[in-house]
Design an enzyme around this catalytic site. Structure first.
Site, PDB file in Angstrom:
ATOM      1  N   HIS A  76      31.494   6.885  57.766  1.00  0.00           N
ATOM      2  CA  HIS A  76      31.292   5.442  57.589  1.00  0.00           C
ATOM      3  C   HIS A  76      30.697   5.238  56.192  1.00  0.00           C
ATOM      4  O   HIS A  76      29.622   5.762  55.883  1.00  0.00           O
ATOM      5  CB  HIS A  76      30.353   4.895  58.673  1.00  0.00           C
ATOM      6  CG  HIS A  76      30.957   4.984  60.044  1.00  0.00           C
ATOM      7  ND1 HIS A  76      30.284   5.467  61.137  1.00  0.00           N
ATOM      8  CD2 HIS A  76      32.213   4.663  60.468  1.00  0.00           C
ATOM      9  CE1 HIS A  76      31.091   5.425  62.196  1.00  0.00           C
ATOM     10  NE2 HIS A  76      32.266   4.942  61.822  1.00  0.00           N
ATOM     11  N   GLU A  79      26.946   4.400  55.196  1.00  0.00           N
ATOM     12  CA  GLU A  79      25.840   5.193  55.751  1.00  0.00           C
ATOM     13  C   GLU A  79      25.363   6.168  54.671  1.00  0.00           C
ATOM     14  O   GLU A  79      25.810   7.309  54.589  1.00  0.00           O
ATOM     15  CB  GLU A  79      26.295   5.861  57.051  1.00  0.00           C
ATOM     16  CG  GLU A  79      26.608   4.789  58.092  1.00  0.00           C
ATOM     17  CD  GLU A  79      27.148   5.305  59.408  1.00  0.00           C
ATOM     18  OE1 GLU A  79      27.454   4.477  60.274  1.00  0.00           O
ATOM     19  OE2 GLU A  79      27.269   6.536  59.562  1.00  0.00           O
ATOM     20  N   HIS A 168      25.326  10.739  60.355  1.00  0.00           N
ATOM     21  CA  HIS A 168      25.516   9.280  60.316  1.00  0.00           C
ATOM     22  C   HIS A 168      24.164   8.579  60.288  1.00  0.00           C
ATOM     23  O   HIS A 168      23.124   9.197  60.500  1.00  0.00           O
ATOM     24  CB  HIS A 168      26.257   8.809  61.578  1.00  0.00           C
ATOM     25  CG  HIS A 168      27.692   9.191  61.633  1.00  0.00           C
ATOM     26  ND1 HIS A 168      28.712   8.278  61.533  1.00  0.00           N
ATOM     27  CD2 HIS A 168      28.278  10.404  61.761  1.00  0.00           C
ATOM     28  CE1 HIS A 168      29.879   8.904  61.609  1.00  0.00           C
ATOM     29  NE2 HIS A 168      29.645  10.205  61.751  1.00  0.00           N
ATOM     30  N   GLU A 232      22.824  11.014  64.393  1.00  0.00           N
ATOM     31  CA  GLU A 232      22.397   9.695  63.910  1.00  0.00           C
ATOM     32  C   GLU A 232      20.978   9.831  63.377  1.00  0.00           C
ATOM     33  O   GLU A 232      20.041  10.107  64.127  1.00  0.00           O
ATOM     34  CB  GLU A 232      22.440   8.670  65.049  1.00  0.00           C
ATOM     35  CG  GLU A 232      23.824   8.450  65.643  1.00  0.00           C
ATOM     36  CD  GLU A 232      24.726   7.589  64.772  1.00  0.00           C
ATOM     37  OE1 GLU A 232      24.217   7.000  63.785  1.00  0.00           O
ATOM     38  OE2 GLU A 232      25.932   7.508  65.069  1.00  0.00           O
TER      39      GLU A 232
HETATM   40 ZN    ZN Z   1      28.412   6.196  61.448  1.00  0.00          ZN
END
Ligand code: ZN
Length: 355
Positions: A76, A79, A168, A232
């Site tokens: 992404h 990020e 992420h 994350e």
């Molecule tokens: Zn992500």
């Protein structure tokens, strides 16, 4: 372009990598870089496979490690913290500050979206792996296909323990600020050493997946038998606004892996890991919420954090023909998002569990 020009350009790219760094060269060439010549450094070799894909290999006489490690970021594009982590690791390798002992593939996943400062351009890339790119021709589908190919050929070079951490940051805040998604293991065991490694790297919670998916980490796990996680690392912020000390535990452990230093969480038997395992909360996905109609609505505020628990009977979504009612006290939602097309995932309902 004649051959001399091509050679100069190729040298210039390698020079640019060494002088300006991995992130800078990726930013400047979002559309692609052809395979570059290997660069021999004192303790390892580097090779740009394509834009945002950097192969790092120990010299053969130093190749003592038996792990092949993929560290990916920026699937992404907005990020930024994971991209900065990968860039710092690359910079330390280039500066000779990390003694490379394990083969490592560093990835900045979606340079086009990164330059746009957006999560994605045409389509969310983490819905495009494991073959979901097939039949699509936009750049994010082609990039997902390319990344799959590069990771597969990276692991195919030798027999080694395969590790892939896809880093992420999340759109929302979270009651567990750092958490990792363990892809569906397809009949393999949940690996307690890997969970202990996550705990040792500052991860608060593990989310066990309940079914195959289209994420990068699921692809590496299912197709390439890697120990893989979607990690994350906190809330998404623009470049320059991340505090590197927030990520030090993970970054230091990744460097220990690359340089084949002892990592007790991975190297000592799982039954020695109980104190680390006690530090993490473990959740399992019990339901995937699919947006069924345009009348879909989340009955929670925009500020609600991931993993916030709800009481049994709470109507968490409205939809047609029906929304979702919480079935067990303490069930929580993760990744709620109503800004998606009908038919896509609007969130995951999760429950606490043990392994
Ligand atoms: Zn992500």
């Amino acid at each position: 372009m004649n051959n001399t020009d091509r050679r100069i350009t190729a040298q210039a790219l390698n020079q640019q990598l060494l002088e300006q760094g991995f992130l800078a060269i990726t930013r400047e060439h979002p559309g692609g870089i052809s395979l570059q010549n290997r660069i021999q450094l004192d303790n390892c070799s580097l090779q740009l496979i394509d834009t945002g894909i950097l192969l790092v290999e120990p010299h053969p006489h130093q190749s003592t490690g038996m792990r092949d490690i993929v560290i990916s970021s920026g699937i992404h594009g907005n990020e930024t913290a994971p991209i900065e982590i990968v860039d710092r690791i690359a910079a330390k390798i280039i500066a000779g500050a990390i003694t490379v002992r394990n083969r490592t593939l560093l990835i900045i996943g979606n340079p086009v979206a990164m330059n746009l400062g957006k999560r994605f351009d045409e389509e969310n890339m983490n819905r495009l792996f494991n073959g979901k790119h097939r039949g699509k021709t936009h750049h994010e589908a082609l990039r997902a296909k390319k990344l799959e190919k590069c990771v597969a050929s990276f692991y195919a070079k030798r027999q080694a323990e395969r590790i892939h951490y896809d880093l992420h940051t999340a759109i929302r805040g979270s009651l567990h600020p750092k958490f990792a998604i363990y892809p569906y293991p397809d009949g393999r065991y949940w690996n307690k050493n890997q969970i202990a490694f996550m705990a040792d790297s500052g991860i608060d919670a593990i989310l066990l997946s309940h079914q195959p998916s289209s994420t990068f980490s699921y692809f590496s796990s299912a197709k390439l038998t890697a120990q893989a996680f979607t990690v994350e690392l906190g809330k998404v912020r623009p470049f320059g606004e991340n505090k590197c000390e927030d990520f030090a535990a993970m970054e230091n452990n990744l460097i220990r892996l690359i340089s084949n230093q002892a990592v007790p969480a991975l190297d000592q038997p799982a039954d020695k890991q109980q104190s680390l395992l006690n530090k993490v909360s473990i959740f399992e996905v019990t339901r995937e919420l699919i947006k069924q109609s345009e009348s879909f609505r989340l009955n929670i505020s925009k500020q609600e954090k991931n993993f916030t628990p709800y009481p049994k009977g709470f109507q968490i979504t409205e939809d047609h023909p029906q929304g979702h009612i919480i079935e067990n006290d303490g069930d929580a939602i993760v990744f709620p998002n109503d800004n998606i097309p009908v038919g896509q995932r609007a969130g995951l309902i999760v429950s606490r569990t043990t392994i």
